[in-house]
Design a protein around this motif. Sequence first.
Motif, mmCIF file in Angstrom:
data_model
loop_
_atom_site.group_PDB
_atom_site.id
_atom_site.type_symbol
_atom_site.label_atom_id
_atom_site.label_comp_id
_atom_site.label_asym_id
_atom_site.label_seq_id
_atom_site.Cartn_x
_atom_site.Cartn_y
_atom_site.Cartn_z
ATOM 1 N N ASN A 62 -13.035 1.000 19.014
ATOM 2 C CA ASN A 62 -13.858 2.257 18.797
ATOM 3 C C ASN A 62 -15.659 1.963 18.751
ATOM 4 N N LEU A 63 -16.043 3.066 19.615
ATOM 5 C CA LEU A 63 -17.606 2.633 19.828
ATOM 6 C C LEU A 63 -18.046 3.582 18.727
ATOM 7 N N SER A 64 -19.052 3.103 17.609
ATOM 8 C CA SER A 64 -19.943 3.779 16.720
ATOM 9 C C SER A 64 -19.156 5.143 16.253
ATOM 10 N N THR A 65 -17.937 5.110 15.719
ATOM 11 C CA THR A 65 -17.583 6.007 15.035
ATOM 12 C C THR A 65 -17.865 6.106 13.639
ATOM 13 N N HIS A 66 -18.420 5.251 13.131
ATOM 14 C CA HIS A 66 -18.703 5.154 11.581
ATOM 15 C C HIS A 66 -20.498 5.001 11.643
ATOM 16 N N ARG A 67 -20.792 6.266 10.716
ATOM 17 C CA ARG A 67 -22.489 6.066 10.441
ATOM 18 C C ARG A 67 -22.398 5.191 8.994
ATOM 19 N N MET A 68 -22.360 4.172 9.186
ATOM 20 C CA MET A 68 -22.331 3.200 8.120
ATOM 21 C C MET A 68 -23.480 1.998 8.502
ATOM 22 N N ILE A 69 -24.342 1.769 7.312
ATOM 23 C CA ILE A 69 -25.322 0.563 7.470
ATOM 24 C C ILE A 69 -24.940 -0.378 6.312
ATOM 25 N N PRO A 70 -24.049 -1.214 6.592
ATOM 26 C CA PRO A 70 -23.894 -2.438 5.282
ATOM 27 C C PRO A 70 -24.780 -3.656 5.539
ATOM 28 N N GLN A 71 -25.501 -3.781 4.437
ATOM 29 C CA GLN A 71 -26.584 -4.868 4.292
ATOM 30 C C GLN A 71 -26.041 -5.769 3.238
ATOM 31 N N VAL A 72 -26.291 -7.160 3.538
ATOM 32 C CA VAL A 72 -25.976 -7.913 2.379
ATOM 33 C C VAL A 72 -27.169 -8.076 1.528
ATOM 34 N N ILE A 73 -27.092 -7.976 0.364
ATOM 35 C CA ILE A 73 -27.963 -7.767 -0.807
ATOM 36 C C ILE A 73 -27.824 -8.794 -1.933
ATOM 37 N N GLY A 74 -28.450 -9.834 -1.891
ATOM 38 C CA GLY A 74 -28.081 -10.866 -2.578
ATOM 39 C C GLY A 74 -26.649 -11.727 -1.934
ATOM 40 N N GLU A 75 -25.552 -11.642 -2.719
ATOM 41 C CA GLU A 75 -24.316 -12.085 -1.864
ATOM 42 C C GLU A 75 -23.363 -10.935 -1.901
ATOM 43 N N VAL A 76 -23.908 -9.793 -2.041
ATOM 44 C CA VAL A 76 -22.931 -8.575 -1.958
ATOM 45 C C VAL A 76 -23.137 -7.777 -1.029
ATOM 46 N N VAL A 77 -22.323 -6.970 -0.224
ATOM 47 C CA VAL A 77 -22.653 -6.185 0.864
ATOM 48 C C VAL A 77 -22.302 -4.765 0.155
ATOM 49 N N ARG A 78 -23.565 -3.946 0.340
ATOM 50 C CA ARG A 78 -23.324 -2.582 0.161
ATOM 51 C C ARG A 78 -24.082 -1.576 1.295
ATOM 52 N N PRO A 79 -23.622 -0.525 1.135
ATOM 53 C CA PRO A 79 -24.099 0.250 1.928
ATOM 54 C C PRO A 79 -25.486 1.051 1.602
ATOM 55 N N LEU A 80 -26.344 1.068 2.727
ATOM 56 C CA LEU A 80 -27.671 1.718 2.657
ATOM 57 C C LEU A 80 -27.396 3.161 2.529
#
Length: 250
Positions: free
Chosen positions: A232-250
């Motif tokens: 599926n193309l761009s169904t999720h408005r989600m920007i996960p970033q690796v911060i330190g060693e953990v992935v969290r959404p902006l």
Amino acid sequence: MVQEVNHFKHKVHVLFKREDLNHERLEGKVAIVLDVLFATTTIIHALHSGAKEVVPVLSEDSARGVAKTYDARSTVLAGELYGDTLPGFCHPAPVRLVQENLKDKTLVYSTTNGTVALRQALGADKVFVGAMINAESIVDHVLSTYADKTILIVCSGSMGSPNLEDTCGAGYFVDLIKARMGNADKGTFSDAAETAQLVFNSEPSAEILLRSRVGQMMIGRGMQDEVRFSANLSTHRMIPQVIGEVVRPL
């Protein structure tokens, strides 16, 4: 949605397998890591479904060790090795994993390629978790926030080789970047980026993913739904970033 960028300063590259990170200078670059079937798709969907954060790890042993540092009541272990769910772990594919209660929990996640690629990319200035399901959100954020950075789209690959699904996913990112750039200077996109875009535009994404080696494996296991979901193309408005060693959404 960001406005079209007419004077784009980036160089846009694609790495076709995570092993290529060993030969790439990461400083000063923004890395977007892809493992379309399924690691990065799963991470995005888990966060979208209420997980607090995701800890990508290198192995089953690492996952078990990391999980011990969290409250067991607020932690979910999921992962696979060579496509097989790890013993005692939750299913690693996106649709099946979110059937677990992930709300406000930490997902400790181990996969053969994708979580390893995320760890290998940590030398970049910024590391984002990308897949076909959130590509527009990632592209819009990166272009509007890091206009002076080189973009490195990192395919995790499979067993030390490029794979079709990640190449297709990278091509979708390239396609979106080009659409937002307008007229780019010659040389903005590497040959690898151009190649990935050609793959993406060759036929519908679901057909490409189902044709891939992993896609065929999933068909054999009755998991076509997971492959089609990942296409599926761009169904999720989600920007996960690796911060330190953990992935969290902006």
